[in-house]
Design a protein around this motif. Structure first.
Motif, short mmCIF file in Angstrom:
data_model
loop_
_atom_site.label_atom_id
_atom_site.label_comp_id
_atom_site.label_asym_id
_atom_site.label_seq_id
_atom_site.Cartn_x
_atom_site.Cartn_y
_atom_site.Cartn_z
N PRO A 188 0.83 -1.21 0.00
CA PRO A 188 0.00 0.00 0.00
C PRO A 188 0.86 1.26 0.00
O PRO A 188 2.02 1.23 0.40
CB PRO A 188 -0.81 -0.13 1.28
N LEU A 189 0.30 2.34 -0.45
CA LEU A 189 0.95 3.63 -0.42
C LEU A 189 1.16 4.03 1.04
O LEU A 189 0.27 3.87 1.86
CB LEU A 189 0.09 4.68 -1.12
N THR A 190 2.34 4.53 1.35
CA THR A 190 2.62 5.00 2.71
C THR A 190 2.97 6.49 2.66
O THR A 190 3.45 6.98 1.65
CB THR A 190 3.80 4.20 3.33
N PRO A 191 2.72 7.20 3.76
CA PRO A 191 2.99 8.63 3.78
C PRO A 191 4.48 8.93 3.60
O PRO A 191 5.34 8.15 3.98
CB PRO A 191 2.53 9.09 5.17
N LEU A 192 4.75 10.09 3.04
CA LEU A 192 6.13 10.58 2.97
C LEU A 192 6.44 11.23 4.30
O LEU A 192 5.62 11.97 4.85
CB LEU A 192 6.29 11.62 1.85
N ALA A 193 7.61 10.95 4.84
CA ALA A 193 7.98 11.52 6.15
C ALA A 193 8.45 12.95 5.97
O ALA A 193 8.91 13.36 4.96
CB ALA A 193 9.07 10.69 6.79
#
Length: 193
Positions: free
Chosen positions: A188-193
């Protein structure tokens, strides 16, 4: 070179290191071995360069369909843009979700966007130049897109401003009307930190 979100072949924000002195700076924007260590193991075969003269020009959301999908490595070499990737992989639990980051000539950041994600950006000032590497050459029969406002992206546009759009981008289908040819790969797509 550092990376946020070091999951293999996922959208990644890359921050190349700059070495500076009184003359200016030097940076390595791409190194195949370094990128492979980050999970970006594609071969780039085409470089593109665009100029958007007016501020708040929006290009996107674009992709190429299989079997001519394109991984992209995007950077802004003049000005500032807000760069976005949207998950359009059928069956993905993050389908229709997006991540975005400001890329600028000043910060030198890059966004890696793998196959299966729509890409777009809006310029935040006049005369923005954007370059990007692609893992396949342009194939007009596989060119596709979705409408910029159909995803719910929080574009950094001033109140009441409608972005400058190409004629092509004005008539793209909405995300709701898009029948995705991209397969979900289990990540799945994960947030950019």
């Amino acid at each position: 070179m550092s990376v946020d979100n070091a999951r293999p072949s996922m959208v990644q924000l890359i921050r190349p290191r700059r070495f500076g002195d009184s003359r200016g700076w030097f940076t390595e924007t791409y190194n195949r071995e370094t990128f492979a260590a980050l999970g970006i193991d594609c071969t780039f075969v085409q470089d593109n360069h665009s100029l958007s003269a007016p501020a708040f020009t929006l290009r996107g959301l674009h992709f190429q369909t299989p079997p001519r999908g394109q991984d992209k490595l995007v950077r802004c070499v003049n000005g500032r843009i807000y760069d976005v990737a949207v998950d359009v992989r059928a069956g993905s639990p993050t389908y229709g979700q997006w991540v975005g980051a400001e890329l600028s000539a000043e910060n030198g950041h890059q966004l890696f966007i793998p196959v299966g994600f729509a890409h777009g950006f809006v310029t935040l000032e006049p005369d923005c130049e954007v370059t990007y590497k692609c893992s396949d050459t342009y194939a007009p029969a596989h060119d596709g897109g979705i409408r910029w406002e159909s995803v719910g992206i929080d574009w950094p546009l001033p109140a009441g401003v409608t972005p400058e759009l190409s004629e092509k981008d004005k008539v793209q289908p909405t995300l709701a009307d898009f029948d995705s040819p991209f397969a979900y790969d289990g990540r799945p797509l994960t947030p950019l930190a």
